[in-house]
Design an enzyme around this catalytic site. Sequence first.
Site, PDB file in Angstrom:
ATOM      1  N   GLY A  78       3.275  -0.777   3.703  1.00 35.52           N
ATOM      2  CA  GLY A  78       3.682  -0.479   5.068  1.00 35.52           C
ATOM      3  C   GLY A  78       5.157  -0.196   5.234  1.00 35.52           C
ATOM      4  O   GLY A  78       5.665  -0.148   6.350  1.00 35.52           O
ATOM      5  N   HIS A  79       5.871   0.046   4.157  1.00 36.12           N
ATOM      6  CA  HIS A  79       7.330   0.236   4.233  1.00 36.12           C
ATOM      7  C   HIS A  79       7.740   1.451   3.436  1.00 36.12           C
ATOM      8  O   HIS A  79       8.068   1.326   2.269  1.00 36.12           O
ATOM      9  CB  HIS A  79       8.035  -1.001   3.686  1.00 36.12           C
ATOM     10  N   PHE A  80       7.794   2.546   3.908  1.00 34.56           N
ATOM     11  CA  PHE A  80       7.385   3.113   5.176  1.00 34.56           C
ATOM     12  C   PHE A  80       6.130   3.951   4.952  1.00 34.56           C
ATOM     13  O   PHE A  80       5.973   4.504   3.864  1.00 34.56           O
ATOM     14  CB  PHE A  80       8.502   3.991   5.744  1.00 34.56           C
ATOM     15  N   PRO A 129       7.143   5.528   0.973  1.00 34.84           N
ATOM     16  CA  PRO A 129       7.511   4.148   0.622  1.00 34.84           C
ATOM     17  C   PRO A 129       8.892   4.032  -0.021  1.00 34.84           C
ATOM     18  O   PRO A 129       9.261   4.841  -0.870  1.00 34.84           O
ATOM     19  CB  PRO A 129       6.417   3.730  -0.354  1.00 34.84           C
ATOM     20  N   VAL A 130       9.647   3.058   0.437  1.00 33.79           N
ATOM     21  CA  VAL A 130      10.922   2.681  -0.169  1.00 33.79           C
ATOM     22  C   VAL A 130      10.939   1.163  -0.292  1.00 33.79           C
ATOM     23  O   VAL A 130      10.263   0.455   0.453  1.00 33.79           O
ATOM     24  CB  VAL A 130      12.155   3.162   0.634  1.00 33.79           C
TER      25      VAL A 130
END
Length: 175
Positions: A46-48, A52-53
Site C-alpha cells: 500500500g505504499h504507494f 511502490p517505494v
Amino acid sequence: MSLLKTIVQQLPYAHPFLFVDELTHVDEQGCEGFYTFKKDEYFYQGHFENHPVTPGVILTECMAQIGLVCLGIYLVGSDKLKVKGSVAHLKSTDGSLSGPAPSRTVSKAENEGQTAFVFSESKVLFEKAVYPGEKVKVISTKKYWRLDKLKCRVEMYNEAGERACSGELSGIISN
C-alpha cells in the site's frame, strides 16, 4: 564463524522485521552493511499503490539495525560477546550465556538480565527513493559512546551509489 556473522546473528530481530543481509565491516569507529529490499515485502502493498517505494520509517529502521545496533553489539562485545562453538552468545548480568535472538515470542522473564537496545533519537534526511528489489549499503560513523548511549552518523546509498538518506541516530544499550 566470523565476528561479522556472529554480530548479525545477535540482532534482536526476525523476519519480516530483520533488515540486515550482510555486515561487511565493523570496528570501534563504525560499520558497514547491506540489505536488499525484496520485491514482495509486506509494506509495498500500500505504499504507494501502483508505484511502490520503501517507506522512510523502514529506511530509518534499516539504518538503525545496521548502523546502530550492529555497532552497539560490537562495542558491548568487548566484555559481553562470547563465541561458543559456532553460535555467539551475550553474557547476561549474572554471567550466564544466552543464545542468539530467537524467532519466537519471548516472555519478560526470559529476557531478564539480557542486553537491550532501545532506539532513542533520529534525525534523518531523505534524498532519493528506494524501490522494491534494490540493494542498499549503510555506513555508520560513531559520534560518541558513553553512559550506555551510542550516537552515530549514518548514511544509506542506493545501487547507483547515490545517497538515499542520511542522518544521526542514537540508542541506549542497557542490561
